[in-house]
Write a protein that holds these residues in place. Structure first.
Motif, PDB file in Angstrom:
ATOM      1  N   UNK A  50     -57.259  -0.189  42.874  1.00  0.00           N
ATOM      2  CA  UNK A  50     -57.446  -0.531  44.288  1.00  0.00           C
ATOM      3  C   UNK A  50     -58.619  -1.491  44.481  1.00  0.00           C
ATOM      4  N   UNK A  51     -59.700  -1.271  43.752  1.00  0.00           N
ATOM      5  CA  UNK A  51     -60.862  -2.174  43.870  1.00  0.00           C
ATOM      6  C   UNK A  51     -60.496  -3.576  43.425  1.00  0.00           C
ATOM      7  N   UNK A  52     -59.745  -3.680  42.331  1.00  0.00           N
ATOM      8  CA  UNK A  52     -59.348  -5.001  41.851  1.00  0.00           C
ATOM      9  C   UNK A  52     -58.391  -5.674  42.836  1.00  0.00           C
ATOM     10  N   UNK A  53     -57.487  -4.896  43.434  1.00  0.00           N
ATOM     11  CA  UNK A  53     -56.598  -5.467  44.451  1.00  0.00           C
ATOM     12  C   UNK A  53     -57.386  -5.892  45.686  1.00  0.00           C
ATOM     13  N   UNK A  54     -58.392  -5.102  46.068  1.00  0.00           N
ATOM     14  CA  UNK A  54     -59.195  -5.436  47.247  1.00  0.00           C
ATOM     15  C   UNK A  54     -59.967  -6.733  47.060  1.00  0.00           C
ATOM     16  N   UNK A  55     -60.345  -7.022  45.812  1.00  0.00           N
ATOM     17  CA  UNK A  55     -61.080  -8.269  45.540  1.00  0.00           C
ATOM     18  C   UNK A  55     -60.163  -9.484  45.549  1.00  0.00           C
ATOM     19  N   UNK A  79     -47.032   4.798  41.784  1.00  0.00           N
ATOM     20  CA  UNK A  79     -45.835   4.328  42.480  1.00  0.00           C
ATOM     21  C   UNK A  79     -46.028   2.919  43.028  1.00  0.00           C
ATOM     22  N   UNK A  80     -47.143   2.290  42.739  1.00  0.00           N
ATOM     23  CA  UNK A  80     -47.545   0.925  43.117  1.00  0.00           C
ATOM     24  C   UNK A  80     -47.935   0.788  44.586  1.00  0.00           C
ATOM     25  N   UNK A  81     -48.010   1.886  45.342  1.00  0.00           N
ATOM     26  CA  UNK A  81     -48.507   1.786  46.714  1.00  0.00           C
ATOM     27  C   UNK A  81     -49.994   1.445  46.741  1.00  0.00           C
ATOM     28  N   UNK A  82     -50.662   1.624  45.620  1.00  0.00           N
ATOM     29  CA  UNK A  82     -52.094   1.336  45.557  1.00  0.00           C
ATOM     30  C   UNK A  82     -52.368  -0.163  45.737  1.00  0.00           C
ATOM     31  N   UNK A  83     -51.416  -1.015  45.368  1.00  0.00           N
ATOM     32  CA  UNK A  83     -51.623  -2.454  45.554  1.00  0.00           C
ATOM     33  C   UNK A  83     -51.768  -2.833  47.031  1.00  0.00           C
ATOM     34  N   UNK A  84     -50.747  -2.565  47.875  1.00  0.00           N
ATOM     35  CA  UNK A  84     -50.883  -2.978  49.281  1.00  0.00           C
ATOM     36  C   UNK A  84     -52.063  -2.314  49.981  1.00  0.00           C
ATOM     37  N   UNK A  85     -52.350  -1.070  49.632  1.00  0.00           N
ATOM     38  CA  UNK A  85     -53.508  -0.413  50.249  1.00  0.00           C
ATOM     39  C   UNK A  85     -54.779  -1.144  49.857  1.00  0.00           C
ATOM     40  N   UNK A  86     -54.893  -1.526  48.591  1.00  0.00           N
ATOM     41  CA  UNK A  86     -56.076  -2.248  48.144  1.00  0.00           C
ATOM     42  C   UNK A  86     -56.234  -3.594  48.825  1.00  0.00           C
ATOM     43  N   UNK A  87     -55.145  -4.337  48.994  1.00  0.00           N
ATOM     44  CA  UNK A  87     -55.242  -5.660  49.634  1.00  0.00           C
ATOM     45  C   UNK A  87     -55.876  -5.575  51.018  1.00  0.00           C
ATOM     46  N   UNK A  88     -55.595  -4.486  51.733  1.00  0.00           N
ATOM     47  CA  UNK A  88     -55.981  -4.395  53.146  1.00  0.00           C
ATOM     48  C   UNK A  88     -57.322  -3.701  53.373  1.00  0.00           C
ATOM     49  N   UNK A 106     -65.820  -0.103  48.311  1.00  0.00           N
ATOM     50  CA  UNK A 106     -66.077   1.337  48.364  1.00  0.00           C
ATOM     51  C   UNK A 106     -64.897   2.071  49.002  1.00  0.00           C
ATOM     52  N   UNK A 107     -64.430   1.561  50.143  1.00  0.00           N
ATOM     53  CA  UNK A 107     -63.275   2.184  50.786  1.00  0.00           C
ATOM     54  C   UNK A 107     -62.019   2.044  49.934  1.00  0.00           C
ATOM     55  N   UNK A 108     -61.907   0.912  49.243  1.00  0.00           N
ATOM     56  CA  UNK A 108     -60.752   0.718  48.365  1.00  0.00           C
ATOM     57  C   UNK A 108     -60.744   1.753  47.248  1.00  0.00           C
ATOM     58  N   UNK A 140     -62.110   4.762  47.254  1.00  0.00           N
ATOM     59  CA  UNK A 140     -61.765   6.074  47.814  1.00  0.00           C
ATOM     60  C   UNK A 140     -60.272   6.158  48.120  1.00  0.00           C
ATOM     61  N   UNK A 141     -59.731   5.108  48.716  1.00  0.00           N
ATOM     62  CA  UNK A 141     -58.310   5.112  49.063  1.00  0.00           C
ATOM     63  C   UNK A 141     -57.443   5.151  47.816  1.00  0.00           C
ATOM     64  N   UNK A 142     -57.800   4.368  46.803  1.00  0.00           N
ATOM     65  CA  UNK A 142     -57.021   4.357  45.563  1.00  0.00           C
ATOM     66  C   UNK A 142     -57.031   5.707  44.873  1.00  0.00           C
ATOM     67  N   UNK A 143     -58.197   6.346  44.822  1.00  0.00           N
ATOM     68  CA  UNK A 143     -58.272   7.674  44.209  1.00  0.00           C
ATOM     69  C   UNK A 143     -57.440   8.681  44.989  1.00  0.00           C
ATOM     70  N   UNK A 144     -57.506   8.610  46.310  1.00  0.00           N
ATOM     71  CA  UNK A 144     -56.741   9.545  47.140  1.00  0.00           C
ATOM     72  C   UNK A 144     -55.239   9.329  46.972  1.00  0.00           C
ATOM     73  N   UNK A 145     -54.802   8.082  46.904  1.00  0.00           N
ATOM     74  CA  UNK A 145     -53.371   7.782  46.744  1.00  0.00           C
ATOM     75  C   UNK A 145     -52.853   8.335  45.418  1.00  0.00           C
TER      76      UNK A 145
END
Length: 470
Positions: A286-291, A342-351, A356-358, A360-365
């Motif tokens: 998620x962090x890498x997608x967020x960047x 399930x690859x939902x971590x990609x779109x969540x990371x982009x947004x 830091x939030x990425x 947390x969100x990636x770990x939760x997903x």
């Protein structure tokens, strides 16, 4: 499109290196791999029925073409990393490593090679007389617009030509409307949304009709048969079951069902025991997608390169539905999950607005996915039409991308070499087909573009070719 520069910040370099090290370590433990084709082979490896070397050979054979034919060319042409380039090699390196400590070392080394070596290769390629990397950006338009048609293919194959025609007309109308009213938006966004929703709606409606019909048939059968007949039938069934399995070994259900349920339960429990590792993996992806230096797919990479992060999230969100049943069933059968879940971590990371939030969100997903894996498997078993829709989506995505990548590669060939470029790229693709596809079809065309670019530069230095201007 912005310049396809691969100059990563120090933080991004460390994140890529650390994530590759972690994914290689997880692959070494046979807890997760990125390649869906490798995952079913891991059960034999975990249970000791095959060797590490044999499993590594399978992984390499199924991954090499995607790494060098698709992952590297897409990264060089877009300036955005992709999972084929990062995670397919870490699958191989992790499985190859004979010691637990060596796997993250090899994985981290690959991550360092990617972030440090690609920029140099990118700069060198742009200095060549025939700049084939810039030409490869011509692939973006076919990939983006033909990819948007995958729901139409899926609807047609599952529900027939009339409904497929309706889906096609709907997508065309929405694409034209988007281009007219919202020119700043990717034109296929609304079209894809409508197509996927139509497919899911049709599948759910079919499952509901099937279940209503089954209940009606059951009630009709019960009404026709008296209580005494039902009791006799149950007694006869029990007697037959005891005769087949032995009266001393009573069973609650078919042996195959019990065996499969036991296997699924053991696999889900194995994954849950390593939940912290998966949460760390989800946070890293998620962090890498967020960047915005990592894209989850071919179309996504071009959208991220253009700065269209919302559209990229939408594309990867729809794409995830095509692969969810495959990942869930292979994970439950083998005890090995997907490196990207399930690859939902990609779109969540982009947004996500910050790393830091990425994280947390990636770990939760990832935690939610792993914990819900058994329930998802049971749900898919009760919804066969929805499960079939996901399979149709996955096949349609592959078919649409194969055409888009081939067409885009020919456009790139024309841009860098005119008719000669088309002849070389098309000829290499046809030769690959004639030879039984030693390079997988989706990766063959980009690989041919790079090979053609190298050949055209050699011809230029021999004074046998003049680069196309403009």
């Amino acid at each position: 499109m912005s310049s396809a520069a691969l100059d990563f910040s120090l933080t991004q370099q460390l994140t890529v290196t650390g994530l590759c090290a972690l994914s290689a370590f997880i692959a070494h433990r046979a807890l997760a791999v990125f390649n869906d084709g490798v995952r079913p082979f891991l059960l034999d490896f975990v249970q000791g029925r095959t060797t590490r070397g044999a499993t590594t050979a399978v992984s390499f054979g199924l991954s090499a073409g995607f790494v060098f034919g698709l992952g590297a060319p897409m990264a060089l042409s877009t300036g955005v990393l992709n999972p084929w380039l990062l995670f397919l090699p870490t699958d191989v390196l992790g499985l190859l490593a004979p010691r637990k400590w060596l796997a993250p070392v090899l994985g981290g080394a690959w991550g360092a090679v990617v972030v440090l070596g690609l920029d140099g290769a990118n700069g060198l390629a742009h200095e060549l007389p025939v700049d084939f990397l810039t030409a490869m950006r011509r692939m973006s338009t076919p990939i983006l617009f033909l990819f948007a048609l995958f729901p139409v293919l899926a609807v047609t194959r599952q529900f027939g030509r009339p409904l497929g025609a309706v889906a096609g007309v709907l997508e065309l109308a929405l694409t034209v409307l988007t281009m007219k009213l919202w020119p700043q938006m990717f034109a296929g966004s609304l079209a894809m949304a409508a197509g996927v929703l139509m497919l899911i709606g049709l599948a759910v409606a079919r499952d509901l009709r099937r279940r209503r019909a089954e209940r009606a048939e059951q009630k009709e059968a019960e009404a026709e048969a008296g209580a005494e007949a039902r009791a006799e039938a149950r007694a006869e069934a029990r007697a037959e079951a005891r005769a087949e399995a032995g009266a001393s070994t009573p069973q609650a259900g078919p042996p195959g069902d019990d065996l499969m349920a036991s296997l699924f339960s053991a696999s889900a429990a194995r994954l849950r025991r390593h939940l912290p590792l998966f949460m760390l993996l989800g946070a890293g992806v998620a962090v890498l997608a967020q960047s915005h230096v990592l894209g989850g797919g071919e179309a996504t990479s071009f959208l991220i390169a253009k700065g269209d992060y919302t559209e990229a999230a939408q594309v990867d969100f729809y794409r995830a539905f095509g692969f969810l049943p495959l990942i869930a069933t292979t994970a439950l059968a083998s005890g090995a999950y997907g490196i990207a879940g399930f690859t939902f971590v990609y779109p969540i990371g982009y947004l996500m607005p910050n790393p830091a939030l990425a994280a947390l969100a990636g770990a939760a997903v990832f935690a939610a996915e792993v914990l819900a894996l058994s329930a998802i498997g049971r749900l898919l078993g009760r919804l066969p039409a929805v499960r079939d829709s996901s399979e149709q989506l996955r096949a349609a995505i592959t078919d649409a991308l194969q055409l888009a990548i081939l067409f885009g590669s020919l456009l790139a060939a024309e841009a860098m070499g005119g008719g000669l470029g088309i002849m070389v790229v098309g000829g290499l693709w046809l030769l690959n087909e004639a030879m039984g596809r030693p390079v997988v079809r989706m990766a063959a065309a980009p690989a041919a573009v790079i090979a053609s670019g190298v050949l055209l530069n050699l011809l230029y230095w021999l004074d046998l070719f003049t680069p196309v201007t403009g």
